[in-house]
Design a protein around this motif. Structure first.
Motif, short mmCIF file in Angstrom:
data_model
loop_
_atom_site.label_atom_id
_atom_site.label_comp_id
_atom_site.label_asym_id
_atom_site.label_seq_id
_atom_site.Cartn_x
_atom_site.Cartn_y
_atom_site.Cartn_z
N GLY A 128 71.60 -7.23 15.75
CA GLY A 128 70.49 -7.48 16.66
C GLY A 128 70.92 -8.12 17.96
N VAL A 129 72.18 -8.51 18.04
CA VAL A 129 72.74 -9.08 19.27
C VAL A 129 73.78 -8.13 19.85
N HIS A 130 74.75 -7.76 19.01
CA HIS A 130 75.85 -6.93 19.50
C HIS A 130 75.38 -5.56 19.97
N ASN A 131 74.35 -5.01 19.32
CA ASN A 131 73.88 -3.69 19.73
C ASN A 131 73.36 -3.70 21.16
N LEU A 132 72.89 -4.86 21.65
CA LEU A 132 72.42 -4.95 23.04
C LEU A 132 73.59 -4.81 24.01
N HIS A 133 74.78 -5.24 23.59
CA HIS A 133 75.98 -5.11 24.41
C HIS A 133 76.32 -3.64 24.65
N HIS A 134 75.90 -2.77 23.72
CA HIS A 134 76.19 -1.35 23.85
C HIS A 134 75.04 -0.57 24.49
N ALA A 135 73.94 -1.22 24.78
CA ALA A 135 72.82 -0.52 25.39
C ALA A 135 73.21 -0.05 26.79
N ARG A 136 72.92 1.19 27.08
CA ARG A 136 73.35 1.83 28.32
C ARG A 136 72.95 1.04 29.56
N THR A 137 71.74 0.50 29.59
CA THR A 137 71.26 -0.19 30.79
C THR A 137 71.48 -1.70 30.76
N ARG A 138 72.06 -2.22 29.67
CA ARG A 138 72.25 -3.67 29.54
C ARG A 138 73.69 -4.11 29.75
N TYR A 139 74.65 -3.24 29.42
CA TYR A 139 76.04 -3.65 29.48
C TYR A 139 76.40 -4.24 30.84
N GLY A 140 77.00 -5.42 30.82
CA GLY A 140 77.46 -6.05 32.05
C GLY A 140 76.38 -6.68 32.90
N THR A 141 75.13 -6.64 32.43
CA THR A 141 74.02 -7.22 33.19
C THR A 141 73.67 -8.59 32.62
N ALA A 142 72.71 -9.24 33.24
CA ALA A 142 72.27 -10.55 32.77
C ALA A 142 71.62 -10.47 31.39
N GLU A 143 71.22 -9.26 30.96
CA GLU A 143 70.59 -9.08 29.66
C GLU A 143 71.60 -8.74 28.57
N ASP A 144 72.88 -8.75 28.91
CA ASP A 144 73.94 -8.48 27.94
C ASP A 144 74.39 -9.81 27.34
N PRO A 145 74.18 -10.03 26.03
CA PRO A 145 74.54 -11.32 25.43
C PRO A 145 76.05 -11.56 25.35
N GLU A 146 76.84 -10.50 25.52
CA GLU A 146 78.28 -10.61 25.33
C GLU A 146 79.06 -10.35 26.61
N TYR A 147 78.46 -10.67 27.75
CA TYR A 147 79.18 -10.39 29.00
C TYR A 147 78.99 -11.51 30.01
N LEU A 148 80.10 -11.89 30.63
CA LEU A 148 80.13 -12.77 31.79
C LEU A 148 81.18 -12.22 32.75
#
Length: 367
Positions: free
Chosen positions: A133-153
């Motif tokens: 429920g967290v990591h899958n957001l990192h793979h979302a096409r429109t979320r990766y690398g954005t402020a809505e990506d829990p695994e990116y800075l």
């Protein structure tokens, strides 16, 4: 838990050039030929093999816990340190299967999620709901690398001191997890405002401090509560048994040291899993691939610091559903099929020292 670092946007000329390259990468169109080849060449590799999952996880756990016991009982400091290193690496491998749990269909490997949680997740205070429920957001096409990506800075664009802070946070993770489950979990059960904070900020293995998790719903909610209750009971028992002397303080401290080493190893791996050069723009799949890292053979050490397929992290972003045991075969097929000018080859790197040096040099450009 969370890493907090401030991005200073004042740039030197060199730093501005890095930022410009990052912006250009974010605008890269998808390489349809590469994406099609990757999909076509790996269609027969998409089925997880339960025997491999169970054998690998169980062997890693047995070696890890066995080495931990030896570290606690060892007659000398040298033997204790050696056994502790083995324990940290083996338990790190066992814990890394949490990543697979977020991608495989659970029916394909029956009982694996429950078994992993009982053997690894709860004892190491990282039950699977902290990643599912967290990591899958990192793979979302429109979320990766954005402020809505829990695994990116955008770590490569931050100040140099953010890197040691990033690692230090991981070193303190075992203590933070004990507090989370032994203190915050029972308190939040009777204090609703605290519960909202715990769910939003302290219930995911994330590095983005601005990310806020939504409460679970449906079947995920029931599973979350059962796993959280189990982890809470375990954490409280661990502290109580240590406080009463049933578990020797030395054994408890060695356990914390080993799990701290495990967490630091994972954080170093996270540090080089991407180039971390995106400042929030949505990226194509090809751009995400180029911002990610493969460390393929002949390098040998990635087997230790990037286990369970994590050495093929860029390929994983192309084919997130591919089981870890198939990634090596997939990489060899794609590498052989695509010519030397293909974008695919640009995602491959030599090893850990090169990657750490690359991001360190980038942060040193920031004044």
């Amino acid at each position: 838990m969370e890493t907090v670092a401030t991005l200073d946007r004042r740039e030197t000329g060199a730093a501005a050039a890095v930022a410009a390259r990052a912006a250009a990468r974010a605008r890269i169109d998808d390489d349809k030929a590469m994406l099609k080849a990757a999909a076509d060449l790996t269609r027969d590799l998409n089925v997880p093999k339960p025997r491999i999952y169970w054998a690998d996880m169980l062997a890693s756990a047995v070696i890890g816990y066995g080495a931990l016991i030896i570290a606690i009982l060892a007659p000398s400091l040298g033997w204790s340190i050696a056994a502790g290193v083995v324990a940290a690496l083996a338990l790190y491998r066992a814990e890394s299967f949490i990543h697979e749990l977020t991608h495989i269909k659970h029916a394909a490997v029956p009982g694996f999620r429950l078994g992993w949680n009982l053997i690894v997740g709860i004892p190491l205070l990282t039950p699977s709901f902290m990643y599912e429920g967290v990591h899958n957001l990192h793979h979302a096409r429109t979320r990766y690398g954005t402020a809505e990506d829990p695994e990116y800075l955008p770590l490569a664009l931050m100040k140099w001191w953010t890197l040691p802070v990033f690692i230090l946070v991981a070193a303190l993770a075992p203590v933070a997890l004990l507090v989370r489950y032994a203190v915050l979990t029972p308190l939040s059960a009777i204090v609703p405002p605290l519960r909202r904070v715990v769910v939003a900020r302290y219930s995911g293995l994330q590095i983005n401090p601005s990310f806020r998790r939504r409460p679970p719903e449906g079947p995920a909610r029931a599973l979350w509560h059962r796993l959280e209750a189990g982890a809470s009971i375990y954490a409280i028992a661990l502290i109580a048994l240590t406080a009463t002397g049933i578990i020797p303080l030395k054994a408890f401290l060695i356990f914390l040291t080993v799990t701290s080493g495990l967490a630091v190893t994972n954080q170093v791996r996270t540090l080089v899993a991407h180039l971390w050069e995106n400042e929030g723009e949505a990226m194509t799949v090809t751009a995400q691939y180029l911002d990610s890292v493969n460390v393929p053979p002949p390098a040998l050490l990635p087997m230790l610091w990037a286990p369970v397929g994590l050495r093929y992290h860029a390929l994983h972003h192309l084919l997130p559903g591919l089981p870890y045991h198939a990634l090596g075969t997939a990489h060899r097929r794609i590498t052989a099929a695509l010519d030397a000018e293909s974008v695919y080859h640009k995602g491959n790197y030599k090893g850990l020292p090169f990657l750490v040096g690359k991001i360190a040099r980038s942060t040193m450009l920031r004044r």
